[in-house]
Design a protein around this motif. Structure first.
Motif, PDB file in Angstrom:
ATOM      1  N   ASP A 170     -14.549  -1.789   3.933  1.00 20.17           N
ATOM      2  CA  ASP A 170     -14.222  -1.466   3.475  1.00 20.17           C
ATOM      3  C   ASP A 170     -12.809  -2.832   2.972  1.00 20.17           C
ATOM      4  OD1 ASP A 170     -15.477   1.539   2.293  1.00 20.17           O
ATOM      5  OD2 ASP A 170     -13.739   2.073   3.736  1.00 20.17           O
ATOM      6  N   LEU A 197      -9.842  -3.992   1.795  1.00 16.84           N
ATOM      7  CA  LEU A 197      -8.585  -3.891   2.182  1.00 16.84           C
ATOM      8  C   LEU A 197      -7.689  -4.941   1.598  1.00 16.84           C
ATOM      9  CD1 LEU A 197      -8.021  -2.923   5.809  1.00 16.84           C
ATOM     10  CD2 LEU A 197      -8.634  -1.596   3.980  1.00 16.84           C
ATOM     11  N   ASP A 198      -6.896  -4.459   0.582  1.00 17.14           N
ATOM     12  CA  ASP A 198      -5.873  -4.988  -0.165  1.00 17.14           C
ATOM     13  C   ASP A 198      -4.493  -6.149   0.735  1.00 17.14           C
ATOM     14  OD1 ASP A 198      -2.653  -6.033  -0.794  1.00 17.14           O
ATOM     15  OD2 ASP A 198      -3.309  -5.445  -2.470  1.00 17.14           O
ATOM     16  N   THR A 251      -0.606  -4.480   1.639  1.00 13.90           N
ATOM     17  CA  THR A 251      -0.731  -3.060   2.091  1.00 13.90           C
ATOM     18  C   THR A 251      -1.652  -2.355   3.023  1.00 13.90           C
ATOM     19  OG1 THR A 251      -1.996  -2.698  -0.325  1.00 13.90           O
ATOM     20  CG2 THR A 251      -0.162  -3.055  -0.191  1.00 13.90           C
ATOM     21  N   GLY A 252      -2.452  -3.822   3.145  1.00 12.25           N
ATOM     22  CA  GLY A 252      -3.705  -2.961   3.988  1.00 12.25           C
ATOM     23  C   GLY A 252      -4.517  -1.557   3.576  1.00 12.25           C
ATOM     24  N   LYS A 253      -4.062  -1.112   1.931  1.00 10.59           N
ATOM     25  CA  LYS A 253      -5.324  -0.309   1.476  1.00 10.59           C
ATOM     26  C   LYS A 253      -6.362  -0.417   0.916  1.00 10.59           C
ATOM     27  CE  LYS A 253      -0.668   2.227   1.088  1.00 10.59           C
ATOM     28  NZ  LYS A 253       0.169   3.062  -0.303  1.00 10.59           N
ATOM     29  N   GLY A 254      -7.110   0.318   0.664  1.00 12.93           N
ATOM     30  CA  GLY A 254      -8.396   0.243   0.015  1.00 12.93           C
ATOM     31  C   GLY A 254      -8.323  -0.399  -0.913  1.00 12.93           C
ATOM     32  N   VAL A 255      -9.259  -0.945  -1.425  1.00 14.19           N
ATOM     33  CA  VAL A 255      -9.313  -1.772  -2.911  1.00 14.19           C
ATOM     34  C   VAL A 255      -9.893  -0.804  -4.104  1.00 14.19           C
ATOM     35  CG1 VAL A 255      -7.931  -3.930  -2.842  1.00 14.19           C
ATOM     36  CG2 VAL A 255     -10.346  -3.671  -2.523  1.00 14.19           C
TER      37      VAL A 255
END
Length: 129
Positions: free
Chosen positions: A20, A22-23, A26-30
């Motif tokens: 996945d 990641l941004d 932020t480390g969040k999935g894009v």
């Protein structure tokens, strides 16, 4: 470890693993998932050989390869390690093609860095992550 176990792991690397994207902040999935061949796969071995051929073809009479040709070969090799994906644009799936993978990789250096890092991470392909 026995020889057949090493061979089986290499074959498993050819099946790839999902990654996945990641941004980078932020480390969040894009919302983009790539299936990437592992570092011990025949897929990556072929990609490295093609890259060497591409560099040899780009060499001038003195054996020099300019930076643009080196970068093109590097990206082609990295793109060849991507076996499939789940990418959408305007709500529609983007067809999985080498050209479209290159488009994604060229979109931002952080995309290249994440794909390259995952493709080289043996632990991710042996269930350790």
């Amino acid at each position: 470890m026995e020889l057949h176990e090493i061979e089986a792991e290499a074959q498993d690397h050819d099946r790839g693993r999902d990654f996945d994207l990641l941004d980078p902040v932020t480390g969040k999935g894009v919302g983009i998932t790539l299936r990437i061949a592992g570092p011990d796969s025949a897929t990556q071995a072929r990609a490295r050989l093609r890259m060497m051929d591409e560099l040899a073809e780009a060499a001038d009479d003195a054996g020099m390869v300019n930076a643009a040709a080196r970068e093109k070969a590097r990206l082609n090799s990295l793109a060849a390690c991507v076996l499939g994906w789940n990418v959408r644009e305007a709500g529609e799936p983007v067809p999985f093609t080498h050209g479209n993978v290159l488009r994604l990789l060229r979109a931002a250096p952080w995309v290249q860095a994440q794909v390259d890092s995952f493709a080289a991470d043996r632990a991710a392909f042996q269930g350790l992550r």
